[in-house]
Design an enzyme around this catalytic site. Structure first.
Site, PDB file in Angstrom:
ATOM      1  N   GLU A 224       0.827  -1.068   0.036  1.00 52.21           N
ATOM      2  CA  GLU A 224       0.044   0.042   0.094  1.00 52.21           C
ATOM      3  C   GLU A 224       0.956   1.209  -0.151  1.00 52.21           C
ATOM      4  OE1 GLU A 224      -2.860   0.523   3.237  1.00 52.21           O
ATOM      5  OE2 GLU A 224      -3.476   2.044   2.468  1.00 52.21           O
TER       6      GLU A 224
ATOM      7  N   ARG B 292       5.521 -12.605   9.687  1.00 54.42           N
ATOM      8  CA  ARG B 292       6.067 -11.576   9.401  1.00 54.42           C
ATOM      9  C   ARG B 292       7.481 -11.638  10.263  1.00 54.42           C
ATOM     10  NH1 ARG B 292       2.360  -7.302   9.036  1.00 54.42           N
ATOM     11  NH2 ARG B 292       3.781  -5.942   9.869  1.00 54.42           N
TER      12      ARG B 292
ATOM     13  N   LYS C 208       4.522   0.367   9.558  1.00 56.62           N
ATOM     14  CA  LYS C 208       4.584   1.635   8.767  1.00 56.62           C
ATOM     15  C   LYS C 208       4.155   2.739   9.665  1.00 56.62           C
ATOM     16  CE  LYS C 208       3.238   0.117   4.822  1.00 56.62           C
ATOM     17  NZ  LYS C 208       2.444   0.010   3.700  1.00 56.62           N
TER      18      LYS C 208
HETATM   19  P1  ATP Z   1       2.861  -2.542   8.004  1.00 50.72           P
HETATM   20  O1  ATP Z   1       2.139  -3.503   9.015  1.00 50.72           O
HETATM   21  O2  ATP Z   1       4.252  -2.087   8.461  1.00 50.72           O
HETATM   22  O3  ATP Z   1       1.933  -1.033   7.922  1.00 50.72           O
HETATM   23  P2  ATP Z   1       1.453  -3.663   5.803  1.00 50.72           P
HETATM   24  O4  ATP Z   1       1.479  -5.278   5.842  1.00 50.72           O
HETATM   25  O5  ATP Z   1       0.282  -2.755   6.123  1.00 50.72           O
HETATM   26  O6  ATP Z   1       2.803  -3.378   6.711  1.00 50.72           O
HETATM   27  P3  ATP Z   1       1.842  -3.541   3.046  1.00 50.72           P
HETATM   28  O7  ATP Z   1       2.169  -2.395   2.076  1.00 50.72           O
HETATM   29  O8  ATP Z   1       0.362  -3.888   2.893  1.00 50.72           O
HETATM   30  O9  ATP Z   1       2.121  -3.117   4.337  1.00 50.72           O
HETATM   31  O10 ATP Z   1       2.575  -4.925   2.737  1.00 50.72           O
HETATM   32  C1  ATP Z   1       2.832  -5.408   1.337  1.00 50.72           C
HETATM   33  C2  ATP Z   1       3.427  -6.775   1.670  1.00 50.72           C
HETATM   34  O11 ATP Z   1       4.500  -6.928   2.458  1.00 50.72           O
HETATM   35  C3  ATP Z   1       2.325  -7.578   2.212  1.00 50.72           C
HETATM   36  O12 ATP Z   1       2.188  -8.761   1.461  1.00 50.72           O
HETATM   37  C4  ATP Z   1       2.681  -7.773   3.378  1.00 50.72           C
HETATM   38  O13 ATP Z   1       2.176  -8.969   4.075  1.00 50.72           O
HETATM   39  C5  ATP Z   1       4.349  -7.998   3.477  1.00 50.72           C
HETATM   40  N1  ATP Z   1       4.761  -7.515   4.573  1.00 50.72           N
HETATM   41  C6  ATP Z   1       4.553  -6.443   5.489  1.00 50.72           C
HETATM   42  N2  ATP Z   1       5.097  -6.410   6.712  1.00 50.72           N
HETATM   43  C7  ATP Z   1       5.863  -7.601   6.645  1.00 50.72           C
HETATM   44  C8  ATP Z   1       6.849  -8.059   7.466  1.00 50.72           C
HETATM   45  N3  ATP Z   1       7.247  -7.426   8.735  1.00 50.72           N
HETATM   46  N4  ATP Z   1       7.534  -9.431   7.351  1.00 50.72           N
HETATM   47  C9  ATP Z   1       7.226  -9.894   6.167  1.00 50.72           C
HETATM   48  N5  ATP Z   1       6.183  -9.202   5.116  1.00 50.72           N
HETATM   49  C10 ATP Z   1       5.782  -8.143   5.321  1.00 50.72           C
HETATM   50 MG    MG Z   2      -1.463  -3.929   4.747  1.00 53.50          MG
END
Ligand code: ATP
Ligand code: MG
Length: 564
Positions: free
Chosen positions: A42, A268, A278
């Protein structure tokens, strides 16, 4: 001299994992003939080290199976998303060494298709317009132990639902006044299946579609359809989406679409002494606790780059930590170890002094006392060599001198001897101090018979780094420590993660370095002997004008010892 990093990354065998097992079985059974993955960020912040894991997984699988990986922005939350974030994300993926298949995709590219599928669900009696407020909806939803109650609007006729949904789209109703909900099961033990909202009314300017829409599809509804429209075979996401998988499958089972990707969840990445959310990283930036998203102390990909971490090192880290469904709380030392190993063969080695004290060589003789040349890397003669000039005045590291040394001390002390790396053995004859008792300079003599040979009749064990004051260039050196003082800053129920900020995580010092360092290009890596790996700052370093170096990582692992 070589101040750029050679790019011959060794090809390293992938570590097998349960996802590769699933893919192998799918290819063997003929379920799939190719592998198509996607990385779906995102654009609401900069990517962090957790995303790097996901990038390496998705793009890495595509590479290993000669398949494809799309980059798709999940841009369904217009208020939080910006083009700055979207471009930074593309830059990060490329910098890590990956290229997505075809154009960048956007969930917003599918807004009209998503809308049409929503009408299809309505026509099938599988979606309805609901007038409950957000608060009422929460109340009707039930809890983990109690089933939900059906919304009073659940049994609207198909015609009425179609009419209302079209009018939602046309902008007839205020924000938040109505939603479109999937009609699934209010008694499901899985709360995600209790008639989840799939569209909401929101008048927000979207970075790509502008004001064309005032209704936006929800993530769960958008994601599975986007995957299917792109022909994704394996949709990899983190474990918190496990409970969303039934909804992912429900949507695809109930619309007319030929493709049904398999959602697979993995754990994760979390790292000690840092946060990978984020929202929290945004808070650090917005409240000025760090200098920006690319502050070298940040676990963002931009931050790691600015600190001098390398794409190959980060990829190796992702390979080493592997993929599983179990908790993945990793020590910083694992990441640092990968960076150090990568830089060890790539970074030219020079000498620099970060906490200087002056040495005056009282028997230095102009034109007689000789300099030597030295290679930039002991194992890489192709890196070239440079003259290591000596002069009457030198800088040495304050830590390498002690007036009252502990037992076993091998560095400089009054009356003691030490070797200057690539040069002579010197002896300290006197210490000059100012009126406060602080050392101004050390008076030393060199033994003229020790250039490139051992002194006669005695052993000198210690070797220290140094630079010639007449030849060295002044450098600004930024020394980093971890950003938090607690291994799990966001793991405390009653304490905010900001309480654990390390206020000494950045120290800026003025040091001296051998002159080639002054001409380094931005983003050049060096090993400053005995001090660690350093990196010419991407933005602040100006060759020949203002050398600025960030300490990427020390030479030894200092974290794991402290944790023991
Ligand atoms: P955050 O929780 O940090 O805001 P998010 O999951 O909302 O992260 P996205 O932009 O939706 O962020 O993530 C893009 C991809 O990266 C998704 O497939 C998500 O599962 C993966 N991802 C995000 N954080 C992690 C992590 N800590 N470890 C592994 N993969 C991750
Ligand atoms: Mg997300």
């Amino acid at each position: 001299m070589s101040d750029s990093v050679p790019s011959n990354t060794p090809i390293i065998a992938p570590v097998t994992n349960f996802i590769r097992g699933i893919i192998d079985a799918d290819l063997a059974s003929g379920k799939h003939r190719t592998v198509a993955t996607r990385f779906p960020p995102e654009p609401n912040g900069y990517l962090h080290v957790g995303h790097a894991k996901s990038i390496c997984l998705n793009f890495g699988l595509a590479q290993d199976y000669a398949g494809t990986c799309n980059l798709r922005f999940d841009d369904t939350n217009p208020e939080k998303e910006t083009t700055e974030y979207a471009s930074a994300i593309q830059e990060d993926v490329r910098w890590l060494g990956f290229q997505w298949h075809g154009p960048v995709r956007w969930a917003s590219d599918y807004f009209s298709q998503l809308y049409d599928f929503a009408e299809e669900l309505i026509r099938k009696g599988l979606a309805y317009v609901c007038d409950l407020t957000a608060e009422e909806m929460r109340d009707y939803r039930g809890t983990l132990t109690e089933p939900g109650r059906p919304s009073p609007w659940r049994d609207r006729s198909i015609e009425e639902n179609l009419d209302l949904f079209r009018r939602m789209r046309a902008g007839e109703f205020p924000d938040g006044s109505r939603t479109l909900r999937a009609r699934i099961d209010m008694a499901s033990p899985n709360i995600n299946m209790r008639d989840p909202v799939i569209y909401r009314i929101k008048r927000a300017h979207h970075i790509r579609t502008g004001d064309a829409w005032c209704i936006y599809p929800m993530y769960d509804y958008t994601h599975c359809i986007s995957d299917a429209l792109e022909g994704i075979t394996h949709s990899l996401c983190t474990l918190e989406f496990e409970d969303h998988r039934p909804l992912y499958d429900w949507v695809l089972d109930n619309i007319t679409i030929p493709c049904h990707p398999q959602q697979i969840e993995f754990s994760r990445l979390e790292m000690r002494y840092t946060v990978t959310s984020k929202r929290k990283l945004n808070q650090l930036v917005a409240q000025g606790h760090v200098a920006g998203w690319d502050d070298p102390r940040m676990p963002t990909i931009h931050g790691m780059r600015r600190r001098g971490y390398t794409p190959a090192g980060i990829r190796e880290f992702a390979r080493r930590i592997g993929i599983s469904k179990s908790e993945n709380l990793v020590d910083l030392s694992v990441l640092e170890g990968c960076i150090r190993e990568d830089l060890e063969a790539k970074a030219p080695r020079v000498m620099a002094v970060v906490h200087p004290i002056k040495v005056v060589l009282t028997n230095f003789r102009e034109g007689v006392t000789a300099s030597r040349s030295a290679g930039f890397h002991p194992n890489h003669p192709e890196f070239g060599e440079r003259e290591v000039p000596i002069s009457r005045e030198l800088w040495i590291e304050a830590e390498d001198f002690s007036e009252a040394p502990p037992p076993g001390w091998q560095r400089l002390t009054p009356g003691g001897e030490v070797r200057l790396r690539y040069s002579y053995v010197i002896r300290c004859d006197g210490v000059v101090k100012d009126e406060h008792g602080d050392i101004v300079e050390l008076r030393c003599t060199l033994d003229p018979d020790t250039l490139g040979q051992n002194p006669v009749g005695r052993k000198v064990k210690g070797v220290i780094h140094w630079v010639s004051a007449a030849h060295a260039v002044p450098v600004e050196v930024r020394l980093y420590d971890r950003l938090f003082t607690d291994p799990e800053p966001d793991g405390h129920k009653d304490r905010d993660f900001l309480e654990f900020l390390n206020h000494e995580s950045l120290r800026v010092v003025r040091g001296w370095a051998e002159s080639p360092v002054g001409q380094a290009k931005p983003e050049a890596h060096y090993q400053f002997e005995r001090l660690g790996y350093f990196y010419a700052d991407r933005f602040d370093h100006q060759p020949g004008k203002r050398p600025v170096f960030n300490r990427t990582v020390g030479l030894k692992d200092s974290w794991s010892r402290e944790q023991a």
